[in-house]
Write a protein that holds these residues in place. Structure first.
Motif, PDB file in Angstrom:
ATOM      1  N   CYS A 319      11.277  -1.644   9.025  1.00 27.88           N
ATOM      2  CA  CYS A 319      11.749  -2.898   8.431  1.00 27.88           C
ATOM      3  C   CYS A 319      10.553  -3.639   7.852  1.00 27.88           C
ATOM      4  O   CYS A 319       9.621  -4.001   8.569  1.00 27.88           O
ATOM      5  N   ARG A 320      10.576  -3.860   6.552  1.00 30.39           N
ATOM      6  CA  ARG A 320       9.462  -4.530   5.877  1.00 30.39           C
ATOM      7  C   ARG A 320       9.708  -6.005   5.623  1.00 30.39           C
ATOM      8  O   ARG A 320       8.809  -6.728   5.219  1.00 30.39           O
ATOM      9  N   ASP A 321      10.927  -6.464   5.860  1.00 30.64           N
ATOM     10  CA  ASP A 321      11.255  -7.868   5.616  1.00 30.64           C
ATOM     11  C   ASP A 321      12.019  -8.422   6.806  1.00 30.64           C
ATOM     12  O   ASP A 321      13.137  -7.999   7.092  1.00 30.64           O
ATOM     13  N   TRP A 322      11.408  -9.349   7.540  1.00 30.29           N
ATOM     14  CA  TRP A 322      12.024  -9.945   8.732  1.00 30.29           C
ATOM     15  C   TRP A 322      12.535 -11.355   8.444  1.00 30.29           C
ATOM     16  O   TRP A 322      12.837 -12.114   9.377  1.00 30.29           O
ATOM     17  N   SER A 323      12.654 -11.706   7.176  1.00 32.34           N
ATOM     18  CA  SER A 323      13.006 -13.086   6.826  1.00 32.34           C
ATOM     19  C   SER A 323      14.426 -13.461   7.256  1.00 32.34           C
ATOM     20  O   SER A 323      14.722 -14.640   7.489  1.00 32.34           O
TER      21      SER A 323
END
Length: 324
Positions: A319-323
Motif C-alpha cells: 500500500c503506497r497511499d495511507w491517506s
C-alpha cells in the motif's frame, strides 16, 4: 431480489465478511483475494474464537478426588523436551450471521503458500505449553479439515475452499513426490481451485529426466492432471501460440454453482515469476500484467452469468497511499 453474504477466510482462517448482492439483472461485486507470505501462526485456542465468537462457558462436572501424582524424575540435559499433542477444542460451531429477507450466507476459505506442509509440525512454544516450555505439535491438513468441517456445519455446506498458490516446493514429503502428495490431500479436502504460484515450476521434467531434452513442465502438468480442481492463471500465455496456457487442468477461470448462486473464480500470477524461476519458464511462457487480464476475464464470466466473482492472485502487495 436475492442477496448473498460472502464470508471470506483469509490467510489460513482469518474471517472477513463480504456482502455480494444480486438483483433481477445479475449485478456482480468482485472480491479479490491476494496472498501474502507470512510466518506460520499458532492456531486459536478454540474453533469459536476462529470465527470471532466468544463461546459459552462449559458446564463443569462435580470435582472428584484424584490420587496424588508421583513425582517425575528431573529431565537431564540429554533428554528431549516433552512433546504435547495440542488438539482443537470440540466447541459447537458459532451461529450464522444475522440475515435479512432472502439473504444467503456463504463461506470462502483460502489458503496460500502451503509449501508441502500437509502434516502437523513440532516447534517450541512458551505460550501453548502449560509450564511455559517444551514442544507442541500443531497445524497440518487434519487441523485444516477440522476448521473446514466447522464451516460446512455452520453454512450448511455452502463453503468454497480455494488456494492461492505455492502448494508444492518446501517439505520433503512434497518434494520427493513432486507435489503428488499435496494434490491428493487437497483432493480429499475438496478444494475448488488453486492459483498457479511461482514455486509450482520448481520440479521441471518428471522424475530425474533432464529438463533440456524432456518437457520441462512435465511434473507440473502431471499434478494438474491428477487434481480434481483447476489450476488458474489467466495472465500466463504460451509463447508458441500466443494464447493462454491450454494444458490439461489449466484454466483462466472456473465457474460453479452453489445453492443456486453462480460463482466465478479467476486466478492470476505475478509477472515477477520469470525472474525467480528456471530459464525455461521465461523461454516458453509470458506472464502478462495481471489487471488487464483479470478485467478481460471478468467481462467473460459476467457474460456467462456469474453473480459473485472471486479473484485469487498469487502476488505480493504494497500500500503506497495511507491517506484514506
Amino acid at each position: 431480489m436475492r442477496k448473498a453474504l460472502l464470508t471470506t477466510i483469509l490467510a489460513l482462517f482469518v474471517a472477513t465478511m463480504v456482502t455480494a448482492c444480486t438483483k433481477d439483472a445479475p449485478t456482480v461485486r468482485e472480491t479479490t483475494t491476494t496472498n501474502t507470505e507470512t510466518p506460520k501462526q499458532e492456531p486459536p485456542s478454540t474453533a469459536s474464537q476462529t470465527a470471532g465468537v466468544e463461546p459459552a462457558a462449559p458446564i463443569k462436572p462435580a470435582a472428584t478426588p484424584e490420587p496424588a501424582a508421583s513425582p517425575e524424575p528431573a529431565a537431564t540435559k540429554d533428554q528431549e523436551p516433552p512433546v504435547e499433542e495440542v488438539q482443537p477444542s470440540a466447541h459447537q460451531a458459532p451461529p450464522e450471521p444475522e440475515l435479512v429477507g432472502d439473504e444467503i450466507s456463504f463461506a470462502v476459505a483460502q489458503t496460500n503458500d502451503l509449501h508441502g506442509f500437509i502434516l502437523p509440525q513440532k516447534y517450541a512454544s512458551t505460550r501453548l505449553m502449560a509450564d511455559g516450555s517444551g514442544v507442541v505439535t500443531v497445524g497440518g491438513f487434519d487441523w485444516l479439515a477440522g476448521y473446514v468441517d466447522i464451516l460446512k456445519r455452520q453454512f450448511d455446506n455452502r463453503v468454497l475452499l480455494v488456494d492461492a498458490g505455492d502448494m508444492f516446493q518446501g517439505h520433503m514429503l512434497s518434494n520427493v513426490f513432486e507435489g503428488a502428495t499435496v494434490v491428493k490431500a487437497m483432493n480429499r479436502l475438496g478444494y475448488r481451485s488453486t492459483t498457479l504460484g511461482n514455486h509450482e515450476f520448481d520440479f521441471g521434467a518428471v522424475g530425474d529426466a533432464p529438463d533440456d531434452t524432456n518437457d520441462p513442465f512435465g511434473a507440473l502438468k502431471a499434478r494438474a492432471s491428477e487434481a480434481k480442481f483447476p489450476f488458474l492463471a489467466c495472465n500466463v500465455y504460451d509463447r508458441a501460440t500466443g494464447e493462454p496456457v491450454a494444458w490439461k487442468g489449466f484454466e483462466p477461470y472456473t465457474m460453479l454453482e452453489l445453492a443456486g448462486v453462480k460463482f466465478a473464480i479467476i486466478g492470476a500470477t505475478t509477472p515477477e515469476t520469470v525472474s525467480i524461476t528456471p530459464d525455461y519458464v521465461d523461454k516458453n511462457l509470458e506472464f502478462r500484467p495481471m489487471a488487464p487480464e483479470i478485467l478481460k476475464n471478468l467481462k467473460k464470466v459476467k457474460e456467462e452469468g456469474a453473480q459473485v466473482v472471486i479473484v485469487v492472485v498469487h502476488a505480493g502487495s504494497r500500500c503506497r497511499d495511507w491517506s484514506d
